[in-house]
Design a protein around this motif. Structure first.
Motif, PDB file in Angstrom:
ATOM      1  N   UNK A   1       0.766  -1.115   0.036  1.00 39.11           N
ATOM      2  CA  UNK A   1       0.001   0.229   0.103  1.00 39.11           C
ATOM      3  C   UNK A   1       0.686   1.317  -0.022  1.00 39.11           C
ATOM      4  N   UNK A   2       0.438   2.189  -0.934  1.00 45.27           N
ATOM      5  CA  UNK A   2       1.346   3.262  -0.952  1.00 45.27           C
ATOM      6  C   UNK A   2       0.984   4.258   0.230  1.00 45.27           C
ATOM      7  N   UNK A   3       2.389   4.828   0.540  1.00 41.37           N
ATOM      8  CA  UNK A   3       2.249   5.845   2.065  1.00 41.37           C
ATOM      9  C   UNK A   3       1.350   7.156   1.596  1.00 41.37           C
ATOM     10  N   UNK A   4       0.520   7.668   2.330  1.00 42.20           N
ATOM     11  CA  UNK A   4      -0.215   8.652   2.195  1.00 42.20           C
ATOM     12  C   UNK A   4       0.595  10.037   1.976  1.00 42.20           C
ATOM     13  N   UNK A   5       0.431  10.850   1.030  1.00 41.50           N
ATOM     14  CA  UNK A   5       1.264  12.084   0.876  1.00 41.50           C
ATOM     15  C   UNK A   5       0.972  12.940   2.079  1.00 41.50           C
ATOM     16  N   UNK A   6       1.994  13.705   2.343  1.00 37.78           N
ATOM     17  CA  UNK A   6       1.617  14.798   3.475  1.00 37.78           C
ATOM     18  C   UNK A   6       0.875  15.848   2.886  1.00 37.78           C
ATOM     19  N   UNK A   7       0.067  16.515   3.886  1.00 39.21           N
ATOM     20  CA  UNK A   7      -0.635  17.748   3.696  1.00 39.21           C
ATOM     21  C   UNK A   7       0.088  18.821   3.566  1.00 39.21           C
ATOM     22  N   UNK A   8       0.196  19.664   2.470  1.00 36.57           N
ATOM     23  CA  UNK A   8       0.866  20.889   2.383  1.00 36.57           C
ATOM     24  C   UNK A   8      -0.231  21.935   2.142  1.00 36.57           C
ATOM     25  N   UNK A   9       0.090  23.075   3.043  1.00 32.42           N
ATOM     26  CA  UNK A   9      -0.872  24.280   2.958  1.00 32.42           C
ATOM     27  C   UNK A   9      -0.289  25.170   1.614  1.00 32.42           C
ATOM     28  N   UNK A  10      -1.197  25.243   0.675  1.00 30.20           N
ATOM     29  CA  UNK A  10      -0.906  26.034  -0.360  1.00 30.20           C
ATOM     30  C   UNK A  10      -1.988  27.030  -0.404  1.00 30.20           C
ATOM     31  N   UNK A  11      -1.928  27.920  -1.610  1.00 25.26           N
ATOM     32  CA  UNK A  11      -2.696  29.323  -1.921  1.00 25.26           C
ATOM     33  C   UNK A  11      -4.209  29.018  -1.686  1.00 25.26           C
ATOM     34  N   UNK A  12      -4.487  27.625  -2.630  1.00 25.60           N
ATOM     35  CA  UNK A  12      -6.004  27.323  -2.614  1.00 25.60           C
ATOM     36  C   UNK A  12      -6.466  26.927  -1.085  1.00 25.60           C
ATOM     37  N   UNK A  13      -5.739  25.997  -0.578  1.00 27.41           N
ATOM     38  CA  UNK A  13      -6.152  25.456   0.468  1.00 27.41           C
ATOM     39  C   UNK A  13      -6.389  26.471   1.817  1.00 27.41           C
ATOM     40  N   UNK A  14      -5.397  27.431   1.619  1.00 25.65           N
ATOM     41  CA  UNK A  14      -5.292  28.585   2.814  1.00 25.65           C
ATOM     42  C   UNK A  14      -6.799  29.365   2.852  1.00 25.65           C
ATOM     43  N   UNK A  15      -6.831  29.817   1.381  1.00 32.80           N
ATOM     44  CA  UNK A  15      -8.088  30.600   1.148  1.00 32.80           C
ATOM     45  C   UNK A  15      -9.431  30.121   1.480  1.00 32.80           C
ATOM     46  N   UNK A  16      -9.555  28.743   1.177  1.00 31.80           N
ATOM     47  CA  UNK A  16     -10.741  27.780   1.302  1.00 31.80           C
ATOM     48  C   UNK A  16     -10.851  27.423   2.598  1.00 31.80           C
ATOM     49  N   UNK A  17      -9.976  27.236   3.546  1.00 35.76           N
ATOM     50  CA  UNK A  17     -10.184  27.043   4.859  1.00 35.76           C
ATOM     51  C   UNK A  17     -10.518  28.108   5.653  1.00 35.76           C
ATOM     52  N   UNK A  18      -9.833  29.425   5.234  1.00 37.80           N
ATOM     53  CA  UNK A  18     -10.138  30.519   5.970  1.00 37.80           C
ATOM     54  C   UNK A  18     -11.821  30.779   5.893  1.00 37.80           C
ATOM     55  N   UNK A  19     -12.174  30.522   4.483  1.00 38.71           N
ATOM     56  CA  UNK A  19     -13.630  30.845   4.311  1.00 38.71           C
ATOM     57  C   UNK A  19     -14.630  30.008   5.415  1.00 38.71           C
ATOM     58  N   UNK A  20     -14.111  28.618   5.317  1.00 36.19           N
ATOM     59  CA  UNK A  20     -14.578  27.615   6.284  1.00 36.19           C
ATOM     60  C   UNK A  20     -13.938  26.453   6.676  1.00 36.19           C
ATOM     61  N   UNK A  21     -13.529  26.283   8.101  1.00 38.99           N
ATOM     62  CA  UNK A  21     -12.654  25.062   8.287  1.00 38.99           C
ATOM     63  C   UNK A  21     -13.183  23.835   7.687  1.00 38.99           C
ATOM     64  N   UNK A  22     -14.258  23.498   7.543  1.00 41.87           N
ATOM     65  CA  UNK A  22     -14.982  22.350   7.164  1.00 41.87           C
ATOM     66  C   UNK A  22     -14.473  21.884   5.548  1.00 41.87           C
ATOM     67  N   UNK A  23     -14.133  23.004   4.705  1.00 38.91           N
ATOM     68  CA  UNK A  23     -13.681  22.782   3.322  1.00 38.91           C
ATOM     69  C   UNK A  23     -12.264  22.201   3.495  1.00 38.91           C
ATOM     70  N   UNK A  24     -11.398  22.034   4.684  1.00 38.55           N
ATOM     71  CA  UNK A  24     -10.148  21.748   4.817  1.00 38.55           C
ATOM     72  C   UNK A  24     -10.385  20.210   4.678  1.00 38.55           C
ATOM     73  N   UNK A  25     -11.127  19.688   5.188  1.00 38.20           N
ATOM     74  CA  UNK A  25     -11.532  18.104   5.336  1.00 38.20           C
ATOM     75  C   UNK A  25     -11.761  17.552   3.721  1.00 38.20           C
ATOM     76  N   UNK A  26     -12.829  18.430   3.346  1.00 36.21           N
ATOM     77  CA  UNK A  26     -13.278  17.883   1.900  1.00 36.21           C
ATOM     78  C   UNK A  26     -11.982  18.037   0.846  1.00 36.21           C
TER      79      UNK A  26
END
Length: 631
Positions: A1-26
């Protein structure tokens, strides 16, 4: 089984998460299945604009599409004393940003952002702190994130922020400016001068720094209220290790614009079903945001999020009260009330057609169900054109004769990149069988406006375009004296005289088509889906054929991309015209574009076919078929 890639905060993830933390999960869950190797057409066209702006900088160097490769390239390029890097990637620990253009001059860095919004000269060359315009504030927040990442990596550097916008007042003095990167050396200086005039530089450092210190409430969920960009990043870092431990997150009015609120396919659940308990709600999939018309924001601000809890407008809380009005049209407020009635499992019509729908019986044949596709782009393609001047590049027409005979005609511009399509577009329009006779059926006034726009454009050089003007004038004017329906807007009669139980928040072509297909599928009329309808809408291998969703546009796709709306079609054609496609794509894309446009014109015919058979039942009263569950 391949190892899960680490989560990196980027421009898109930052802007979306700031607008709603639940978007982080999705978003982080989606990223596991997302193919990041492909550069889609819209993104290519945006990068094309970025490259046009990059020509003004000395020692401009381009990085690879791959983020990983671009990071290494950026690191090396920043060792130079003076450089402009397109697609610069800066990463510090788990925080990453990709900057459209990063300019370095000794210990000075400039973030260059490129935006498509037109800017007037009167708006000035600097964005002042405290600006409230929503779109501009979002641009500034994105820049503030990038500024923070840069400061983490280069704390001793001065960093400025410049935003570039197309100049609203620009008019091109040359043809084919969109091919700036393929021009000969002889025209290079002129092209560079044109592009300098086309894009306006706006200084934004002070405004960005203010937002970096405190994220505006209008752009953030309350989870991030009063946070700085830096502290917000630290909060998001904690989410990587504790992604489900959020507190104080509830439904909010910004959910309306969220892609994750509703399930996007049969295998996934929407955000609300995953995170919000709704035991007292019978129809958790019916949100107030899908109610047609105004009032949705007021409902959500007051804590009402489900249709069955929404208030009726003007007291029309029953079908009987609406029928008692006995008015000529079906107002938007009544449509809204009908949706609320249905959400409360109360009586609504399965089908409601007003008497005035009989006007379609007076239309003169042949009927030409016509659809135009147009592109608007920041970089003009033709001399004397301004940014976002419409370019008509495709049409599809289904011509229906009174005998029932149907003829399909289509055209797509696949000419050389340097050939502007309008002359051939008009010439091909004139070849549609019997186009100068009968009625042109359109959905919205777009096609009629297009003909008028082309006439105005060609009249600037009447002698040169005499043939094209003759064709357009004959298309615009009926040969039958005093015939008022040469162009007939189907959207108008749907808006005023038609309702079925599957209509939702929009009366757009695609939404109305889907509602009619659902209605017909569940109706007693088994003859609607004949072989021709099935073949055109769904094709032999149509995945949706016979399904309950009935969205033919899901089948307009290739193995690598899909075209489901006019924006997709526009960006695909622009990539073709800008020379941004591979040979394989040049072979595959035209067929997908043709299928999309064919669906649009055939959808018009389907709507007509559906309502036509009921007009014979209209006399002095409306035709009302009660909901099957309420008979």
């Amino acid at each position: 089984m391949s190892e899960k890639a680490p989560i990196i905060i980027n421009d898109d993830l930052f802007l979306n998460t700031v607008s709603c933390p639940l978007k982080f999960i999705h978003i982080t869950n989606d990223s596991l299945n997302r193919d990041t190797s492909k550069l889609y057409f819209r993104q290519r066209n945006k990068l094309h604009i970025r490259d046009a702006i990059s020509l003004r900088f000395e020692n401009c160097r381009h990085t690879s599409n791959s983020t990983k490769k671009a990071f290494g390239e950026t690191t090396e390029l920043l060792k130079e004393e003076t450089v402009a890097i397109t697609g610069a990637v800066i990463q510090q620990d788990k925080v990453l940003t990709r900057i459209p253009i990063l300019v370095k001059n000794d210990k000075k860095l400039i973030i260059i952002q490129v935006h498509g919004k037109l800017r007037k000269q009167s708006e000035g060359d600097e964005i002042q702190p405290g600006i409230k315009k929503r779109s501009i504030v979002r641009y500034l927040l994105k820049a503030a994130y990038r500024l923070d990442v840069l400061k983490r990596q280069f704390p001793d550097y001065d960093v400025d922020v410049h935003l570039y916008f197309p100049n609203k007042h620009f008019k091109s003095s040359i043809d084919h400016l969109h091919l700036f990167d393929q021009a000969s050396f002889f025209t290079r200086k002129k092209i560079k001068r044109e592009l300098l005039e086309l894009f306006t530089k706006v200084r934004a450092t002070k405004a960005v720094e203010q937002i970096r210190q405190q994220i505006p409430i209008e752009q953030s969920h309350q989870y991030f209220h009063n946070e700085s960009v830096s502290s917000a990043i630290e909060k998001i870092k904690l989410m990587i290790h504790q992604p489900h431990e959020f507190r104080g997150i509830d439904r909010h009015k910004s959910c309306k614009y969220c892609d994750f609120r509703l399930s996007r396919n049969e295998s996934t659940e929407g955000c609300w079903r995953q995170f919000f308990s709704s035991e007292d709600i019978n129809h958790t999939e019916k949100h107030v945001f899908e109610l047609i018309g105004h009032g949705n924001s007021a409902e959500s601000e007051n804590g009402t999020f489900y249709q069955e809890e929404a208030e009726f407008s003007r007291g029309f809380d029953s079908l009987e009260k609406m029928l008692h009005q006995n008015i000529a049209t079906i107002p938007i407020l009544n449509r809204r009330n009908l949706q609320i009635l249905k959400a409360r499992d109360l009586a609504v019509p399965s089908l409601w057609i007003k008497q005035s729908m009989k006007s379609i019986n007076d239309l003169k044949y042949p009927l030409h169900f016509l659809d135009f596709e147009a592109a608007t782009y920041a970089i003009p393609m033709k001399k004397e054109s301004r940014p976002y001047t419409p370019v008509y590049f495709q049409f599809s027409c289904h011509t229906l004769h009174q005998s029932g005979k149907m003829i399909h005609t289509e055209w797509l511009d696949l000419q050389d990149k340097t050939i502007h399509p309008h002359r051939e577009f008009v010439c091909q329009l004139g070849r549609i069988p019997d186009i100068f006779e009968g009625t042109i059926m359109q959905y919205s006034p777009f096609e009629k406006q297009g003909v008028n726009r082309l006439i105005a454009d060609f009249k600037r050089e009447q002698k040169k375009y005499k043939k094209e003007l003759e064709i357009l004038e004959k298309i615009r004017t009926s040969r039958t004296d005093k015939y008022e329906h040469r162009f007939f807007d189907v959207s108008r009669i749907i808006r005023d005289y038609y309702f079925n139980e599957y209509l939702k928040d929009s009366l757009g072509l695609k939404q109305v088509l889907q509602s009619i297909l659902k209605w017909e599928q569940s109706s007693e009329f088994s003859d609607f889906f004949d072989s021709q309808v099935n073949d055109v809408l769904f094709g032999e291998k149509g995945e949706e054929k016979g399904s309950k969703t009935f969205d033919p546009y899901k089948n307009v796709k290739d193995s690598d991309f899909s075209i489901s709306d006019g924006s997709d079609a526009m960006n695909a054609w622009l990539s073709y015209k800008n020379g941004l496609m591979t040979d394989e794509e040049k072979s595959a894309v035209p067929e997908v574009l043709k299928k999309y446009c064919t669906l649009d014109s055939y959808a018009l015919f389907i709507i007509f076919k559906h309502i036509k058979r009921f007009t014979g039942l209209l006399d002095s009263e409306d035709y009302i078929l009660l909901n099957r569950n309420n008979r």
